[in-house]
Design a protein around this motif. Structure first.
Motif, PDB file in Angstrom:
ATOM      1  N   VAL A  70       0.986  -0.955  -0.351  1.00 24.96           N
ATOM      2  CA  VAL A  70       0.311  -0.087   0.088  1.00 24.96           C
ATOM      3  C   VAL A  70       0.728   1.458  -0.700  1.00 24.96           C
ATOM      4  CG1 VAL A  70      -1.852   1.622   0.927  1.00 24.96           C
ATOM      5  CG2 VAL A  70      -1.771  -1.121   1.235  1.00 24.96           C
ATOM      6  N   PHE A  71       1.237   1.758  -1.388  1.00 23.66           N
ATOM      7  CA  PHE A  71       1.817   2.596  -1.371  1.00 23.66           C
ATOM      8  C   PHE A  71       1.923   3.676  -1.135  1.00 23.66           C
ATOM      9  CE2 PHE A  71       4.086   6.115  -4.240  1.00 23.66           C
ATOM     10  CZ  PHE A  71       5.771   5.132  -3.566  1.00 23.66           C
ATOM     11  N   GLY A  72       0.727   4.531  -1.343  1.00 25.90           N
ATOM     12  CA  GLY A  72      -0.066   6.160  -0.335  1.00 25.90           C
ATOM     13  C   GLY A  72      -0.598   6.918  -2.116  1.00 25.90           C
ATOM     14  N   VAL A  73      -1.499   7.578  -1.704  1.00 26.13           N
ATOM     15  CA  VAL A  73      -2.051   8.401  -2.283  1.00 26.13           C
ATOM     16  C   VAL A  73      -2.466   9.385  -1.971  1.00 26.13           C
ATOM     17  CG1 VAL A  73      -4.299   8.233  -1.126  1.00 26.13           C
ATOM     18  CG2 VAL A  73      -4.969   7.842  -3.648  1.00 26.13           C
ATOM     19  N   GLY A  74      -2.597   9.995  -3.308  1.00 19.96           N
ATOM     20  CA  GLY A  74      -3.358  11.596  -3.297  1.00 19.96           C
ATOM     21  C   GLY A  74      -1.949  12.470  -4.274  1.00 19.96           C
ATOM     22  N   SER A  75      -2.616  14.150  -4.018  1.00 16.71           N
ATOM     23  CA  SER A  75      -1.228  14.749  -4.780  1.00 16.71           C
ATOM     24  C   SER A  75      -0.050  14.698  -4.365  1.00 16.71           C
ATOM     25  CB  SER A  75      -2.177  15.945  -4.962  1.00 16.71           C
ATOM     26  OG  SER A  75      -1.006  17.614  -5.150  1.00 16.71           O
ATOM     27  N   GLU A  76       0.668  14.413  -5.465  1.00 13.91           N
ATOM     28  CA  GLU A  76       2.193  14.165  -4.938  1.00 13.91           C
ATOM     29  C   GLU A  76       2.696  16.078  -5.301  1.00 13.91           C
ATOM     30  OE1 GLU A  76       4.020  12.150  -9.321  1.00 13.91           O
ATOM     31  OE2 GLU A  76       2.406  10.638  -7.978  1.00 13.91           O
ATOM     32  N   ARG A  77       1.914  16.662  -5.573  1.00 15.25           N
ATOM     33  CA  ARG A  77       1.833  18.026  -4.991  1.00 15.25           C
ATOM     34  C   ARG A  77       1.228  18.746  -4.380  1.00 15.25           C
ATOM     35  NH1 ARG A  77       3.833  20.106 -10.487  1.00 15.25           N
ATOM     36  NH2 ARG A  77       3.169  22.065  -9.757  1.00 15.25           N
ATOM     37  N   ALA A  78       1.488  17.858  -3.080  1.00 22.10           N
ATOM     38  CA  ALA A  78       0.368  18.052  -1.573  1.00 22.10           C
ATOM     39  C   ALA A  78       0.829  19.388  -0.838  1.00 22.10           C
ATOM     40  CB  ALA A  78       0.244  16.754  -1.140  1.00 22.10           C
ATOM     41  N   ARG A  79       0.387  20.015  -0.680  1.00 24.88           N
ATOM     42  CA  ARG A  79       0.638  20.738   0.747  1.00 24.88           C
ATOM     43  C   ARG A  79       0.891  20.424   1.974  1.00 24.88           C
ATOM     44  NH1 ARG A  79      -1.085  25.711   1.302  1.00 24.88           N
ATOM     45  NH2 ARG A  79       0.467  26.505   2.174  1.00 24.88           N
ATOM     46  N   LEU A  80      -0.293  19.663   1.990  1.00 26.94           N
ATOM     47  CA  LEU A  80      -0.956  18.427   3.020  1.00 26.94           C
ATOM     48  C   LEU A  80      -0.482  16.994   3.385  1.00 26.94           C
ATOM     49  CD1 LEU A  80      -1.267  18.672   6.380  1.00 26.94           C
ATOM     50  CD2 LEU A  80      -3.839  18.726   5.304  1.00 26.94           C
ATOM     51  N   MET A  81       0.607  16.857   3.768  1.00 30.05           N
ATOM     52  CA  MET A  81       0.844  15.463   3.820  1.00 30.05           C
ATOM     53  C   MET A  81       0.042  14.046   5.277  1.00 30.05           C
ATOM     54  SD  MET A  81       4.297  13.427   2.772  1.00 30.05           S
ATOM     55  CE  MET A  81       4.630  11.611   2.719  1.00 30.05           C
ATOM     56  N   ILE A  82      -0.811  13.463   4.858  1.00 33.23           N
ATOM     57  CA  ILE A  82      -1.314  12.546   6.243  1.00 33.23           C
ATOM     58  C   ILE A  82      -0.782  11.415   6.332  1.00 33.23           C
ATOM     59  CG2 ILE A  82      -3.416  11.588   7.535  1.00 33.23           C
ATOM     60  CD1 ILE A  82      -3.738  13.982   6.163  1.00 33.23           C
ATOM     61  N   VAL A  83       0.146  11.180   7.449  1.00 36.00           N
ATOM     62  CA  VAL A  83       1.195   9.983   7.555  1.00 36.00           C
ATOM     63  C   VAL A  83      -0.235   9.043   9.089  1.00 36.00           C
ATOM     64  CG1 VAL A  83       2.911   8.857   8.296  1.00 36.00           C
ATOM     65  CG2 VAL A  83       2.870  10.999   7.002  1.00 36.00           C
ATOM     66  N   GLY A  84      -0.306   7.889   8.442  1.00 37.21           N
ATOM     67  CA  GLY A  84      -0.909   6.713   9.740  1.00 37.21           C
ATOM     68  C   GLY A  84       0.156   5.979  10.201  1.00 37.21           C
ATOM     69  N   GLU A  85      -0.523   4.982  10.243  1.00 36.33           N
ATOM     70  CA  GLU A  85      -0.004   4.197  10.535  1.00 36.33           C
ATOM     71  C   GLU A  85       0.681   2.821  10.070  1.00 36.33           C
ATOM     72  OE1 GLU A  85      -1.444   2.038  14.806  1.00 36.33           O
ATOM     73  OE2 GLU A  85      -1.111  -0.003  14.364  1.00 36.33           O
ATOM     74  N   ALA A  86      -0.202   1.644   9.435  1.00 32.06           N
ATOM     75  CA  ALA A  86       0.144   0.183   8.554  1.00 32.06           C
ATOM     76  C   ALA A  86      -1.391  -0.025   7.746  1.00 32.06           C
ATOM     77  CB  ALA A  86       0.376  -0.471   9.318  1.00 32.06           C
ATOM     78  N   PRO A  87      -1.243   0.001   6.545  1.00 26.43           N
ATOM     79  CA  PRO A  87      -2.209  -0.882   6.251  1.00 26.43           C
ATOM     80  C   PRO A  87      -3.638  -1.881   7.540  1.00 26.43           C
ATOM     81  CG  PRO A  87      -0.268  -1.280   4.597  1.00 26.43           C
ATOM     82  CD  PRO A  87      -0.401  -0.510   6.126  1.00 26.43           C
TER      83      PRO A  87
END
Ligand code: SF4
Length: 203
Positions: free
Chosen positions: A35-52
């Protein structure tokens, strides 16, 4: 935490490939997929969680299911859609039974997250849950004591706000008011960083 030297120069496609083929810890044997990650590669906000979790492992996307829906609602509360941000986890493979990641697993995987952060260069990271905070900030201090102030991640000192994991908020809805305060802090910091950025461009 440092990048593995071999991950430092990877671009997005190479990083994706490296993660998809990774066997650096035992979790590769039990995953359905990474589960690599998803969303805008130019995002100003990055959300980081734990694990899938189980659903993420099935779908190959972080924060789906009920916790994902709550995260989406939290983002909308500050005027952001899921596609405006980038969402990733500390671990790219699901720990069986949704147990907490071990230290060895987190260390084996950390270079991938670090490279994602470096490629995105977000204005702000929102760390959700204790495992993310421990790995991003290198502390065992509980989320309740980390929230409400701005921390910094890595050598680039990316500003970071800590809040509760949406899965925890589903179990403890009385904590949602605190998460709302954390989101207000996030929104304020994003506004400030936009204003600084615009001023920088106009001088
Ligand atoms: S959790 Fe990370 S280090 Fe472990 S196999 Fe998956 S991608 Fe590799």
């Amino acid at each position: 935490m440092d990048l593995r030297a071999s991950d430092e120069a990877l671009d997005w496609p190479a990083l994706r490939e490296r993660v998809a083929a990774c066997t650096a810890c035992a979790l590769h044997a039990t995953r359905t997929q990474t589960v690599f990650g998803v969303g805008s590669e130019r995002a100003r906000l990055m959300i980081v969680g734990e694990a899938p979790g189980a659903e993420e492992d099935r779908q190959g996307e972080p924060f789906v299911g009920r916790a994902g829906q709550l995260l989406n609602a939290m983002l909308r509360a500050i005027g952001l859609e899921r596609g405006d941000v980038y969402i990733a986890n500390v671990l790219k493979c699901r720990p069986p039974g949704n147990r907490n990641p071990s230290l060895e697993e987190a260390v084996a995987c950390e270079g991938f997250l670090r490279r994602q952060i470096a490629l995105i260069a977000p204005a702000l990271i929102l760390s959700v849950g204790g495992i993310a905070a421990r790995n991003l900030l290198g502390t065992d201090t509980p989320v309740g004591k980390l929230r409400g102030t701005v921390h910094h991640v890595g050598a680039d000192r990316v500003p970071c706000v800590v809040t509760y994991h949406p899965a925890y908020l589903l179990r403890q809805p009385e904590e949602k008011a605190k998460a709302w305060q954390d989101l207000q802090l996030v929104a304020g910091l994003l506004r400030e960083s936009s204003a600084l950025h615009s001023r920088g461009q106009s001088t």
